[in-house]
Design a protein around this motif. Structure first.
Motif, short mmCIF file in Angstrom:
data_model
loop_
_atom_site.label_atom_id
_atom_site.label_comp_id
_atom_site.label_asym_id
_atom_site.label_seq_id
_atom_site.Cartn_x
_atom_site.Cartn_y
_atom_site.Cartn_z
N LYS A 189 17.70 9.50 7.19
CA LYS A 189 16.85 9.70 8.37
C LYS A 189 15.50 8.99 8.18
O LYS A 189 14.96 8.38 9.12
CB LYS A 189 16.64 11.18 8.63
CG LYS A 189 15.93 11.50 9.93
CD LYS A 189 15.83 12.99 10.17
CE LYS A 189 17.13 13.59 10.65
NZ LYS A 189 16.97 15.01 11.08
N SER A 219 13.74 5.59 10.31
CA SER A 219 12.37 5.44 10.80
C SER A 219 11.71 4.19 10.24
O SER A 219 11.02 3.45 10.97
CB SER A 219 11.55 6.68 10.44
OG SER A 219 12.08 7.84 11.07
N SER A 249 17.65 2.53 16.03
CA SER A 249 18.37 3.72 16.49
C SER A 249 19.57 3.94 15.57
O SER A 249 20.38 3.03 15.36
CB SER A 249 18.85 3.53 17.92
OG SER A 249 17.76 3.50 18.81
N THR A 266 23.92 24.35 13.29
CA THR A 266 23.46 24.02 14.64
C THR A 266 24.62 23.37 15.40
O THR A 266 25.69 23.14 14.85
CB THR A 266 22.28 23.04 14.61
OG1 THR A 266 22.77 21.72 14.31
CG2 THR A 266 21.25 23.43 13.56
N LYS A 318 23.69 20.51 17.09
CA LYS A 318 22.95 19.31 17.44
C LYS A 318 23.21 18.20 16.43
O LYS A 318 23.40 18.45 15.24
CB LYS A 318 21.45 19.60 17.50
CG LYS A 318 21.06 20.60 18.59
CD LYS A 318 19.56 20.82 18.61
CE LYS A 318 19.17 21.82 19.70
NZ LYS A 318 17.71 22.07 19.72
N SER A 319 23.17 16.98 16.93
CA SER A 319 23.32 15.82 16.05
C SER A 319 22.21 15.82 15.00
O SER A 319 21.06 16.15 15.29
CB SER A 319 23.27 14.53 16.87
OG SER A 319 23.26 13.41 16.02
N PHE A 352 20.84 13.29 13.65
CA PHE A 352 19.83 12.33 14.10
C PHE A 352 19.40 12.72 15.52
O PHE A 352 20.21 13.12 16.35
CB PHE A 352 20.39 10.91 14.07
CG PHE A 352 20.82 10.48 12.69
CD1 PHE A 352 19.90 10.13 11.73
CD2 PHE A 352 22.16 10.46 12.35
CE1 PHE A 352 20.29 9.75 10.45
CE2 PHE A 352 22.57 10.09 11.09
CZ PHE A 352 21.64 9.74 10.13
N ASP A 353 18.12 12.61 15.77
CA ASP A 353 17.57 13.14 17.00
C ASP A 353 18.13 12.46 18.24
O ASP A 353 18.22 13.06 19.31
CB ASP A 353 16.04 12.98 16.99
CG ASP A 353 15.41 13.74 15.82
OD1 ASP A 353 16.00 14.77 15.44
OD2 ASP A 353 14.39 13.29 15.30
N GLU A 354 18.52 11.20 18.10
CA GLU A 354 19.02 10.47 19.27
C GLU A 354 20.53 10.25 19.13
O GLU A 354 21.04 10.00 18.04
CB GLU A 354 18.32 9.12 19.38
CG GLU A 354 18.47 8.26 18.12
CD GLU A 354 17.62 7.00 18.16
OE1 GLU A 354 17.24 6.59 19.25
OE2 GLU A 354 17.37 6.45 17.08
N GLU A 355 21.22 10.36 20.25
CA GLU A 355 22.65 10.11 20.25
C GLU A 355 22.99 8.77 20.88
O GLU A 355 24.00 8.16 20.54
CB GLU A 355 23.39 11.22 21.01
CG GLU A 355 23.51 12.52 20.26
CD GLU A 355 24.48 13.46 20.97
OE1 GLU A 355 25.67 13.11 21.06
OE2 GLU A 355 24.03 14.52 21.43
#
Length: 723
Positions: free
Chosen positions: A127, A131, A136, A147, A149-150, A152-155
């Protein structure tokens, strides 16, 4: 370090003009509705970021030049990668991928998906690299544990471009093959789980279409890109990695539509230039989508000038890493020998260190490193990162496979033969005499091997001692080695075995070992793992191709043959697993008695006068050592059971005036003692009490057939007891 954005790429005029479609002149008032999207795709770079002209590796500076030329003038351009990007070479592992991230940013990559090796520094580090690379990271089915949720924050990654006054929207998603999660160390992804690839891809494609995307592209790292594409609908183009192949295939998707599947080689030996073209109708819908794929290798890219911007980034990386190379990682109490010749003719202390690093990394039972994989010695005292890179500069990584003990012996036999050939060449002083595969001689860990250098080829392994376990040929063992040895034609036993795990780069494992307590290093350095035992080839059992020195029954067969009690079934075979017949056992006991002559006539009608066992059975019947099934039938070819062997041997012992032990107290500990026939109870009590029969895992198994190997073992115990 200053990183230039992609809009500042240097343009080399004239390159790849043949790949650009000409634009027709428009009539007055007509709006151009055609579009031209250009994609540069890579996969499985494995940190091969530096150009190597002799090997045909483009490197990232030249890659950036290709990108600048190919994308110039496009309505939309994308630079994409399908995984195994951040890990593999020392330039990356030295700084946990940061150098590659800087180069990814300098080249202007838009989106990537994670490969199994990208997790090698751990999920959190990946991760961070995302950055640092300003890219991406599309791996939407990697879910943070606990969770929904992925990780990584973006899919998704989307871009919109104006075409003739209308919007053309392109959407991308990425998916990781869950079956590859075993190809990274478990600790790297312990906080993650991966959902089904096809299920996620269908959801992602639907979501992007719902967002108004006219073209959908899937990035994936998978074993089977065509198979995945066939299970998913709504994806126009799949860009894959992992298989290290050049692939361009049209697949029928889950909706019955055509979808294109592309993979672009590996190591930057090649890449793909992909052009998506078509038109937008009056409603803004795509018509006539055409996908053209042009593979590009080093020769095709040779006219592209390396990017000065990326070259400058590489120079800064090299300068920054110089201090890191001088950083201490541990100590060694003595010089570790990485001399070319020494590694090819015997086990060396540096070979111990490398093998033990692999064992520490994987938890395998055995580890191998080829002599050619070790490239430098390390002087006594402080050990630096630079020393580690000197030893292991290739960027190889560790894999595990499972093989049998018998296959392990075969591997050792091949290695020992290579070592003997190399030793002879070294002693001759003739460099040309060295075998071409001398670098495949194996340094190893996890076992101590005793061998006979004077024995015949293929019969040199005398014994193997495993750490904390008894070695067995039929047992399966996990072996750790580098990815080069794992597919070596010299060791088909490894090459043909399925890979069960992939781990860190070899240099990373070495660093972790040297960071351990100094006692760990001292033990590894001093451990003697290959012990020569010359002269063991003189053992009588050496004549038999089916009796190995590592077999549990080798000593017994050797003893029987040496004392003339048992022979082979031929000049070259003993058949240790064959059953012992009643006639054969009578013959063995007769030989032990020095083959006496019996005067009485043969009482059994089923024993031919000229049979090899005829004289023995006459003697044994006369001495009341054997009895028939009835007064006239002996059954000479019938197999002997364990209780029958005990009974015959017991009667033989009494005929030889051997004192017996107590006959009534030795079967109570065996759960199957009630299965012993009445006639055999005294004999089995005697055999167990005398240590001739030990029982198998707490069982007597009285009705089981006795093999020739088992008979040799029991008879050897009797003969040693009687001596």
């Amino acid at each position: 370090m200053t990183i230039q954005p992609r809009f500042a790429r240097i343009t080399a005029v004239g390159l790849l003009l043949s790949l650009l479609l000409p634009t027709a002149a428009l009539a007055d008032g007509e709006t151009d509705q055609t579009f031209d999207i250009r994609i540069v795709h890579t996969n499985d770079i494995h940190a091969r970021v530096e150009e190597v002209a002799d090997d045909g590796i483009l490197g990232m500076a030249r890659l950036a030049g290709v990108i600048d030329n190919y994308t110039e003038g496009a309505d939309l351009d994308l630079v994409l990668d399908s995984g195994d990007l951040f890990h593999g070479q020392p330039i990356a592992t030295l700084v946990q991928g940061e150098s590659v991230a800087e180069l990814v940013r300098a080249c202007g990559y838009d989106a990537v998906t994670a490969g199994n090796h990208d997790w090698s520094y751990g999920a959190d580090r990946l991760k961070e690299l995302r950055s640092l690379a300003d890219v991406s990271m599309l791996t939407g089915n990697a879910i943070a544990d606990g969770t929904d949720k992925s990780f990584f924050d973006e899919e998704f990654y989307t871009e919109t471009v104006q075409i003739g006054g209308q919007e053309l929207k392109v959407g991308l998603f990425g998916v990781f093959d869950p079956s590859l999660k075993g190809d990274t160390a478990p600790r790297n992804i312990e906080a993650l789980y991966f959902t089904d690839a096809a299920a996620y891809a269908n959801e992602a494609a639907d979501a992007l279409r719902a967002q108004g995307c006219d073209i959908v592209i899937g990035l994936t790292h998978t074993y089977d890109p065509a198979g995945l594409a066939a299970k998913v609908g709504g994806v126009d183009l799949w860009l894959s990695g992992h298989e290290h192949i050049q692939l361009d295939e049209t697949v029928t998707d889950a909706n019955g539509e055509d979808t294109r599947v592309v993979e672009s080689g590996y190591y930057l030996y090649s890449l793909s230039l992909i052009e998506l073209s078509g038109t937008l109708d009056e409603n803004g819908a795509v018509e006539g989508l055409q996908i053209d794929v042009t593979p590009m290798d080093y020769a095709a890219a040779s006219n592209a000038m390396p990017s000065p911007t990326v070259t400058a980034v590489l120079d800064e990386i090299h300068a920054a890493q110089q201090d890191k190379l001088e950083e201490k990682v541990g100590e060694t109490p003595e010089t570790l020998n990485g001399v070319w010749e020494g590694l090819r003719i015997d086990q060396q202390n540096l070979g111990n260190i490398v093998a033990d690093a692999y064992l520490l990394e994987t938890g395998a039972a055995v580890a191998f490193e080829n002599a050619g994989g070790i490239r430098a010695s390390i002087e006594a005292g402080d050990v630096t990162y630079g020393d580690i890179i000197g030893v292991s500069p290739y960027g190889n990584y560790i894999v595990t496979k499972q093989i049998t003990g018998a296959e392990l012996i075969d591997i050792l036999e091949t290695s020992l033969d290579i070592g003997l050939q190399s030793r002879a060449a070294n002693d001759s002083g003739d460099y040309d005499a060295w075998p071409d595969n001398s670098g495949s001689y194996l340094q190893f860990g996890g076992m101590t091997v005793t061998w006979d250098p004077d024995a015949e080829k293929g019969s040199r392994v005398v014994s193997i001692e495993m750490e904390g376990r008894t070695f067995r040929e039929d047992q399966k063992y996990i072996v750790a080695t580098n990815n080069y040895v794992a597919v070596s034609e010299n060791y088909p036993q490894l090459a043909q075995a399925d890979e069960i795990g992939q781990y860190s780069a070899c240099d990373e494992a070495l660093v972790r070992l040297f960071q351990k307590d100094a006692d760990v290093i001292a033990w590894s350095v001093a451990d003697k793992r290959l012990i020569a035992q010359p002269g063991s080839a003189d053992c009588p059992a050496a004549a038999f191709s089916d009796v190995r020195k590592t077999d549990w029954f080798h000593e017994a067969i050797d003893y029987m043959v040496e004392h003339g009690v048992m022979n082979g079934t031929s000049d070259t075979t003993f058949e240790p697993e064959a059953a012992v017949s009643r006639g054969m056992l009578a013959t063995i006991l007769w030989r032990q008695a020095d083959s006496p002559t019996a005067d009485d006539a043969m009482p059994y009608l089923d024993v031919a006068p000229d049979a090899y066992y005829a004289g023995a059975i006459r003697w044994a019947a006369d001495e009341q050592i054997v009895t028939g099934y009835d007064e006239t039938h002996f059954g000479p070819e019938m197999p002997v059971t364990r209780e029958e062997l005990a009974a015959m041997l017991f009667r033989f012992a009494r005929s030889q005036s051997m004192e017996s032990v107590n006959l009534s107290e030795h079967l109570t500990s065996f759960s199957d003692a009630p299965q012993v026939s009445d006639f055999a109870v005294p004999a089995l009590n005697w055999a167990v009490g005398s240590g001739i029969i030990l029982g198998d895992s707490g069982l007597l198994e009285p009705q089981d057939t006795v093999t020739r190997a088992e008979a040799a073992q029991m008879l050897m115990r009797y003969m040693e007891l009687a001596a």
